[in-house]
Motif scaffolding. Structure first.
Motif, PDB file in Angstrom:
ATOM      1  N   THR A 250     -54.748 120.457 -79.022  1.00 56.59           N
ATOM      2  CA  THR A 250     -54.626 118.945 -79.323  1.00 56.59           C
ATOM      3  C   THR A 250     -53.563 118.290 -79.047  1.00 56.59           C
ATOM      4  O   THR A 250     -53.504 116.921 -78.754  1.00 56.59           O
ATOM      5  N   SER A 251     -52.426 118.720 -78.930  1.00 58.08           N
ATOM      6  CA  SER A 251     -51.233 117.913 -78.661  1.00 58.08           C
ATOM      7  C   SER A 251     -51.056 117.764 -77.169  1.00 58.08           C
ATOM      8  O   SER A 251     -50.792 116.822 -76.801  1.00 58.08           O
ATOM      9  N   PHE A 252     -51.369 118.751 -76.406  1.00 55.90           N
ATOM     10  CA  PHE A 252     -50.904 118.773 -74.883  1.00 55.90           C
ATOM     11  C   PHE A 252     -52.310 118.252 -74.177  1.00 55.90           C
ATOM     12  O   PHE A 252     -51.990 117.911 -72.894  1.00 55.90           O
ATOM     13  N   ASP A 253     -53.515 118.772 -74.434  1.00 55.86           N
ATOM     14  CA  ASP A 253     -54.787 118.359 -73.838  1.00 55.86           C
ATOM     15  C   ASP A 253     -54.694 119.055 -72.336  1.00 55.86           C
ATOM     16  O   ASP A 253     -54.612 118.072 -71.392  1.00 55.86           O
ATOM     17  N   MET A 286     -62.350 118.421 -75.311  1.00 49.49           N
ATOM     18  CA  MET A 286     -61.123 119.081 -75.088  1.00 49.49           C
ATOM     19  C   MET A 286     -61.326 120.412 -74.922  1.00 49.49           C
ATOM     20  O   MET A 286     -60.678 121.337 -74.041  1.00 49.49           O
TER      21      MET A 286
ATOM     22  N   ALA B 160     -54.455 113.758 -74.934  1.00 57.98           N
ATOM     23  CA  ALA B 160     -53.211 114.270 -75.507  1.00 57.98           C
ATOM     24  C   ALA B 160     -52.871 113.370 -76.725  1.00 57.98           C
ATOM     25  O   ALA B 160     -53.187 112.475 -76.884  1.00 57.98           O
ATOM     26  N   LEU B 161     -51.837 114.301 -77.627  1.00 62.51           N
ATOM     27  CA  LEU B 161     -51.390 113.511 -78.750  1.00 62.51           C
ATOM     28  C   LEU B 161     -52.494 113.347 -79.796  1.00 62.51           C
ATOM     29  O   LEU B 161     -52.197 112.321 -80.625  1.00 62.51           O
ATOM     30  N   GLU B 162     -53.711 113.878 -79.973  1.00 64.87           N
ATOM     31  CA  GLU B 162     -54.652 113.646 -80.784  1.00 64.87           C
ATOM     32  C   GLU B 162     -54.076 114.370 -82.211  1.00 64.87           C
ATOM     33  O   GLU B 162     -54.643 115.256 -82.913  1.00 64.87           O
ATOM     34  N   VAL B 163     -52.545 114.056 -82.601  1.00 69.31           N
ATOM     35  CA  VAL B 163     -52.013 114.788 -83.733  1.00 69.31           C
ATOM     36  C   VAL B 163     -52.595 114.687 -84.778  1.00 69.31           C
ATOM     37  O   VAL B 163     -52.466 115.432 -85.846  1.00 69.31           O
TER      38      VAL B 163
END
Lengths: 317, 317
Positions: A250-253, A286, B160-163
């Motif tokens: 989720t953060s780095f994809d 993703m 990215a960053l789908e936090v």
């Protein structure tokens, strides 16, 4: 001239050193005892000796070295080349890069074990051909490293990808770091063993009972034989490992998450569960586009990673 | 020649467009109704008109434009310049970059709202002077963007960053995305409002009772007046927001985490709590070295971010 790179895997018990061509093919390798108790100077001298030894072994002059990579336990300051402190080595705020550079007159690069392993997987292992990847090691603790746009990502204090200390269960068990419910406290090999020990000491009916000092290895063995308690422990801990990986995605994809370390050797039972959790928790696009793979470099990963560090840093100069 | 950049903030109800010098100082600005129901061509034509309008306003020829940045709701494919789909705009798999490039004969860059806001904060807002920073927006949902080594980090699928969809409470409430316990389900403005509604509809003694459609804003107001239920809701949700930020710091080790969006306007009560959680959960070195700051760009953030996108992408060519 400048035909080889040298990698050094600096450990508390041994120093592994290898010389490789610029594509990472190992040409010669040697292992010396660290003898950490002899102090900073003695260990440094043995690291130098190790480099000289592998070069002699391939009958090449020291001038043929293009760069040297060193992998070391942390914490360390990669940019400055300083080992800050580490339990099993004598170095305290010791600049290991300068004396090596002076001796061999080539660029010397230092990084921590997890980053070195990430670079190794990226250049020479399961991450070959990717641009963005995350490496996670799951054994006693949980650590990680990320390749972002083809370069190792260290962050502001060289602590990026301390994924073992991501909170996974806000009110979970206490981690060694002091925080509650870190990934390391719920999903590491230590966490699995701790749950097993609790089961053994309880009235639970489990074949784990036979063991005195139960480890995560025994939990995998008994679970594979059908022990329900062992299976439930793995299911729970690997679910948390899956959440950790899902949060990384989720953060780095990234294109791939590579899992190494002792727990990853549990094989399909580990990767099937992690994949299941990722598929449940991540956005479909993703999850579909991100592979979750076992580490490609075997027991030689430390020194191969150090070789890869030298290659990657030289390329990006 | 090439003295200006243009930024377009494409929204469901309005198109904001600004022209700025290469340092990001806004020289003129205009706002048109989107009139999304008129379809792809009509909205595109109005975007072009908006660019022509701001250039006319500063009496500069179109040739003076160096680059155009467009911020749009996602999902989109930033590399290809395609808006995949978005609830309030007519575009479906529509390449918005090509016709704009053809019309103005300059590079045109597209990115999603969160990334554009991150770039705006990085170049012109609270993140000025950093190399690695993360922007988090907390309102109806939770989104984010990261600057890594001075560049926006999009990841493999531009997600990215789908936090907002990081798991924070493994068995927590269901998120709109289908997953359990996402940051967005426990720490967004929507989550705060949902907890308030539950309280209003229960027997809890709270001044929130007066409201029919309670929002997170009312929870902040009543908490500031001393309502215990409102305070407890904020404490719980902001604790989860703090964990989200702590996990971001653990992963990215940035110099600063910038929080924007409606919830960030809660001010000290928000930032004090997030900071407290970060100090508790992060390694001391990482917590100490990472600032947690409110967004520096105000209501104009969308269009300023689009201007910043044009500047950053032009610089990195």
């Amino acid at each position: 001239m400048e035909k080889y790179v040298v990698g050094i895997d600096l450990g508390g018990t041994k120093i592994c050193c290898a010389v490789a061509d610029l594509k990472g093919n190992i040409k010669a390798q040697t292992t010396l005892a660290t003898l950490a108790h002899e102090g900073e100077g003695a260990v440094l001298a043995r690291m130098i000796l190790a480099v000289e030894t592998v070069m002699k072994e391939i009958n090449a002059p020291l001038e043929d070295i293009k760069a040297i990579g060193i992998g070391s336990p942390g914490p360390l300051d990669a940019e400055k080349g300083i080992i800050v402190t580490t339990p099993n080595l004598p170095f305290k705020n010791f600049n290991i890069v300068n004396p090596m550079t002076e001796r061999f007159n080539v660029p010397v690069y230092l990084d921590n074990d997890a980053n070195v392993a990430a670079i190794g997987e990226y250049l020479l292992g399961a991450g070959k051909g990717t641009k963005n990847m995350v490496y996670v090691t799951v054994s006693t603790g949980i650590g990680g490293g990320a390749i972002v746009n083809g370069k190792i990502y260290r962050g502001n204090t060289s602590n990026a990808l301390e994924v073992g200390h991501m909170t996974i269960v806000p009110d979970g068990p206490r981690c060694n770091c002091g925080n509650l419910g870190c990934a390391e406290a719920v999903a590491s090999g230590t966490a699995i063993a701790k749950r097993a020990k609790e089961a053994v000491e309880s009235k639970a009916e489990t074949s784990l009972k036979n063991y005195e000092n139960v480890t995560s290895y025994e939990v995998f063995v008994e679970a594979s034989k059908g022990d329900k308690v062992a299976k439930a422990i793995l299911d729970s801990c690997l679910n948390y490992l899956g959440i950790t990986v899902a949060n990384i995605i989720t953060s780095f994809d990234p294109e791939v998450v590579i899992i190494g370390g002792g727990v990853s050797q549990g094989g399909d039972v580990v990767f099937d569960k992690v994949r299941e959790v990722v598929n449940t928790r991540n956005f479909k696009t993703m999850a579909d586009s991100c592979k979750v793979l076992p580490a490609g470099l075997g027991t030689n990963a430390g020194v191969v990673g150090a070789v890869a560090l030298a290659i990657l840093e030289t390329e990006s100069v």
